[in-house]
Design a protein around this motif. Structure first.
Motif, PDB file in Angstrom:
ATOM      1  N   VAL A 199       0.836  -1.212   0.000  1.00 29.19           N
ATOM      2  CA  VAL A 199       0.000   0.000   0.000  1.00 29.19           C
ATOM      3  C   VAL A 199       0.869   1.261   0.000  1.00 29.19           C
ATOM      4  N   LEU A 200       1.947   1.260   0.847  1.00 34.41           N
ATOM      5  CA  LEU A 200       2.829   2.418   0.899  1.00 34.41           C
ATOM      6  C   LEU A 200       3.529   2.661  -0.435  1.00 34.41           C
ATOM      7  N   GLU A 201       3.935   1.592  -1.087  1.00 32.65           N
ATOM      8  CA  GLU A 201       4.586   1.728  -2.400  1.00 32.65           C
ATOM      9  C   GLU A 201       3.638   2.323  -3.424  1.00 32.65           C
ATOM     10  N   SER A 202       2.416   1.875  -3.391  1.00 34.62           N
ATOM     11  CA  SER A 202       1.432   2.452  -4.321  1.00 34.62           C
ATOM     12  C   SER A 202       1.189   3.929  -4.006  1.00 34.62           C
ATOM     13  N   LEU A 203       1.168   4.281  -2.707  1.00 37.09           N
ATOM     14  CA  LEU A 203       0.993   5.692  -2.340  1.00 37.09           C
ATOM     15  C   LEU A 203       2.182   6.530  -2.792  1.00 37.09           C
ATOM     16  N   CYS A 204       3.418   5.984  -2.639  1.00 32.29           N
ATOM     17  CA  CYS A 204       4.605   6.715  -3.076  1.00 32.29           C
ATOM     18  C   CYS A 204       4.592   6.969  -4.570  1.00 32.29           C
ATOM     19  N   GLN A 205       4.207   5.932  -5.307  1.00 30.78           N
ATOM     20  CA  GLN A 205       4.108   6.115  -6.753  1.00 30.78           C
ATOM     21  C   GLN A 205       3.049   7.159  -7.101  1.00 30.78           C
ATOM     22  N   SER A 206       1.965   7.125  -6.349  1.00 32.71           N
ATOM     23  CA  SER A 206       0.920   8.129  -6.602  1.00 32.71           C
ATOM     24  C   SER A 206       1.431   9.538  -6.305  1.00 32.71           C
ATOM     25  N   PHE A 207       2.173   9.696  -5.184  1.00 31.21           N
ATOM     26  CA  PHE A 207       2.716  11.019  -4.850  1.00 31.21           C
ATOM     27  C   PHE A 207       3.723  11.502  -5.890  1.00 31.21           C
TER      28      PHE A 207
END
Length: 786
Positions: free
Chosen positions: A163-171
């Motif tokens: 989930v954090l990796e997906s959020l980082c990519q989104s940011f």
């Protein structure tokens, strides 16, 4: 988070039924609670086990228990207390005690004791094996349960990381898409800061324009004169200075010149208000003090009124005196030098006006006191000694000057140091006034000169010498006090600016009177015998007066001043030489009996030269050393020993004499004012004012040395010729012994008590005679050149 098998584990343990066994004799082990529900029944479980000690202490872990779930929040507290070991033990013990229902069936101890002991079989190895098996199964179950928990945690952590990796990519995606927007925002912020700085700068610059109306209204108001007594007046001056400085630095701004002129006008207006307010307050205080001083006759009361009471009343003015001090500090620095601020000249003009008003008021207040001191000084000078009265007057004036300087520092906050800068505060305070200012010594000098003018030169020199030794040359064992330092400065200025010049004028008048224009009687042209062993006792009267004036000047002046182109020393030497030359001319013309003109010049010039070397022109010597050489020519051997060539007699004597520039550094231009005229034939002694070609002389010292050398050479050559002719029979039978006796008498009369001088002169004559003899024997004329 927990699997279903966990929840089914506890009921199975609770529902487990004990295996039906037949009660046999002895104790049987109960079925283990650690047995798994699905485990196969042991075929040997039905066999009886040896009895074990239930109370045996071993290292086995406690029996596993499963905590029950809390039914409510209040029940959770009860569960927590149940987990406490001590509490559970007490509860369990109570339950056991409460559940005792077999006490009625208990067999009495007497009956039990009478029964035979029944053996109890016990198998220790089997018990240990069972214990290890039960512990192994328990550990396996716990490890399996922990493994399931760890697997669940790993899965949860992996999902969280995803989930954090997906959020980082989104940011990152959002950041890339909003970079241009961010750049625009940064530009807007920078522009906002620039506009804010410009607004602040404009607001800062605008206040220098807006202050004009406020200052104009305040300074032109009907009651503006009261501003000088308030604490806001200094703020007004500071703000006006800032506005003037701003307009001066930014002359290209709009209407800067107009605002600058108006601000300068307002500053002048403010300073004029301060000056008027201070003068009015000073006049009020001065009128009261002067009336009280005139009404009292006590000297101590007058002093208290003129200083203590005056200071108290003048400082009682709210903020008027601090505002005056602020103006003075804006004009001058702490040493009294003009400040470097743009408005320093304006402030200095106002400060000068304030000083003049202050000293004018002080003169009115101090006039009775000063007049009383002056009358007392003049009366003491007439009744007793002028020198004593002058000393007392100087001490009194120095004390009063120090009091005035202290009062001035208290009021104006300024201690002006000595300075020759015309813009300094010291020059402003130095202007001549009747009252002493701490920087003005003219009143002391004028009163002293008026009394000393009619006294003799010795009295003036003694008084001037006393001031020099009392204040300038005094040595203090301890640290010098401020009062002593100020007195030292006042004495130095009193001597340098007034009394030394006054004394030089008296010396020049005395030189003209007693040397230049003094009559020379015929008896003074004769060389009389030496009396009391004093070589100068039979000197020419003008030479005696010159020696007296040189000693007097040396005693009353510091060494530095005697070595600094002193016009007095120059005039003494010049006029003495001129008088000796005139006397020599008269001797040559009248030819008095027993007087040789060359010997006359040698004697007097040697005495004059010896005195110059003795005094060293600046070395203060009140008297000769004890048992010393008073009246002796102690420097003659030093002069004579420098003769380099004996065959040339005294040809090198000039180098031995040197010049007065040796003792008076830098005096060549001063001494060169004198000149000498040499007769056309080149022989004889040069005479000042005589006809013939003019020979430039570098200084008067060289003239003195030249005249002395020529006189010695002329004397020795003439007497050498006489003795040579007497020995050769050319004198008409005149006895050589008679000539020698006449020479001895002449030298003894001239230099009695100085055998060294007589011996050297006779030796020089004999050397000259030998030279003539050798010249005659060689068949050629031999003339000694100087």
């Amino acid at each position: 988070m927990y699997e279903d098998s966990w929840y089914s584990f506890v009921p199975e343990l609770q529902q487990r039924q004990p295996a039906s066994t037949t009660q046999t004799t002895g104790h049987r082990r109960k079925q283990s609670l650690l047995e798994q529900p699905n485990a196969a029944a042991d075929t040997d479980a039905e066999e009886p086990l040896p009895p074990i000690l239930e109370l045996q202490d071993d290292n086995s872990p406690p029996e596993p228990t499963v905590a029950r779930r809390a039914k409510s929040y209040s029940d959770l507290y009860g569960m927590a207390r149940a987990q406490v070991p001590g509490h559970d033990t007490r509860k369990r013990s109570k339950r056991k005690q409460g559940g005792r229902t077999w006490e009625a069936l208990a067999v009495p101890e007497s009956v039990t004791a009478s029964l035979p002991a029944e053996p109890e079989p016990y198998d220790d190895a089997l018990q240990k094996e069972l214990l290890r098996a039960s512990q192994r199964e328990l550990y396996y179950d716990e490890l399996a349960l922990a493994e399931r928990h760890l697997d669940a945690l790993i899965q949860d952590a992996n999902s969280a990381l995803a989930v954090l990796e997906s959020l980082c990519q989104s940011f990152n995606t959002v950041d890339e898409q909003t970079s241009s927007f961010q750049a625009q925002c940064d530009g807007l912020l920078a522009e906002q800061q620039h506009l804010q700085a410009l607004a602040e700068a404009v607001g800062t610059d605008l206040q220098y324009y807006t202050y004009l109306d406020s200052a104009t209204r305040r300074l032109n108001a009907p009651g503006a004169g009261r501003l000088v007594e308030g604490g806001s007046f200094a703020e007004i001056l500071t703000t006006l200075d800032s506005c003037i400085d701003f307009m001066t630095r930014n002359s290209s701004y709009r209407d800067a010149e107009s605002y600058l002129a108006r601000y300068q006008s307002l500053l002048t207006k403010a300073l004029h208000l301060l000056e008027v307010g201070f003068v009015n307050h000073l006049t009020k205080v001065s009128s009261e003090i002067s009336r009280q001083v005139a009404a009292t006759q006590s000297e101590s009361a007058r002093h208290a009124l003129a200083y203590g009471r005056f200071e108290e009343l003048l400082l009682d003015s709210y903020s008027l005196v601090p505002n005056v001090q602020a103006v003075v500090h804006s004009a001058y620095d702490e040493y009294g030098q003009l400040s470097s601020s743009p408005n320093a000249a304006t402030y200095a003009n106002t400060a000068s006006n304030l000083f003049r008003s202050y000293w004018a008021a002080r003169e009115r207040d101090m006039k009775p006191i000063l007049q009383h001191d002056l009358d007392a000084f003049r009366a003491e000078a007439k009744e007793s000694s002028i020198e004593t009265a002058s000393r007392n007057f100087v001490k009194q004036c120095f004390e009063r000057s120090d009091n005035e300087a202290s009062l001035f520092r208290t009021i104006f906050g300024l201690d002006a140091h000595y300075s020759t800068d015309p813009d300094s505060a010291f020059v402003v305070l130095k202007s001549p006034r009747a009252v002493l200012t701490g920087a003005n010594v003219a009143p002391i000098a004028s009163n002293l000169q008026a009394v000393l003018q009619g006294s003799d030169l010795h009295t003036v020199c003694n008084f001037v010498g006393w001031i020099m030794h009392e204040y300038l040359l005094a040595e203090y064992d301890e640290e010098e006090t401020p009062f002593a330092g100020r007195c030292r400065g006042l004495a130095a200025r009193l001597l340098e600016e007034h009394l030394w010049t006054f004394t030089d004028a008296l010396f020049e008048a005395e030189i003209t009177k007693s040397i230049s224009k003094a009559a020379v009687p015929q008896e003074a042209l004769k060389i009389g015998p030496v009396t009391a062993g004093d070589i100068s006792s039979n000197a020419f009267p003008h030479v005696k007066k010159a020696l007296e004036l040189l000693a007097l000047f040396d005693q009353s002046m510091p060494k530095e001043r005697c070595q600094r182109n002193s016009p007095v020393i120059f005039k003494i030497i010049k006029e003495t030489i001129a008088t000796l030359q005139r006397a020599e001319s008269r001797i040559r013309s009248t030819k008095p009996a027993g007087t040789d003109p060359d010997l006359f010049m040698v004697k007097n010039l040697l005495i004059l030269k010896n005195e110059l070397m003795t005094l060293e022109i600046g070395d203060v010597r009140a008297q000769a050393p004890s048992g010393g050489l008073v009246g002796h020519m102690q420097h003659f051997s030093q002069i004579w020993d420098t003769v380099r060539a004996p065959t040339h007699l005294l040809g090198g004597l000039l180098s031995s004499f040197g010049s007065l520039t040796t003792y008076i550094p830098g005096s060549s231009r001063l001494w060169s004012r004198s000149g000498s005229n040499t007769p056309a034939g080149g022989g004889g002694t040069p005479v000042i004012g005589a006809a013939g070609p003019t020979q430039a002389v570098d200084d008067a010292g060289e003239q003195l040395d030249g005249l002395l050398r020529q006189s010695i050479v002329g004397f020795t050559k003439r007497w050498a010729g006489l003795l040579n002719e007497g020995r050769s029979g050319k004198l008409g039978g005149k006895n050589v012994e008679k000539l020698e006796r006449e020479l001895d008498e002449m030298l003894e009369r001239a230099f009695g008590g100085q055998p060294e001088v007589v011996g050297k002169l006779k030796e020089a004559i004999q050397i000259e005679v030998d030279g003539l003899v050798r010249a005659k024997e060689g068949g050629r004329s031999f003339v000694t050149r100087v």
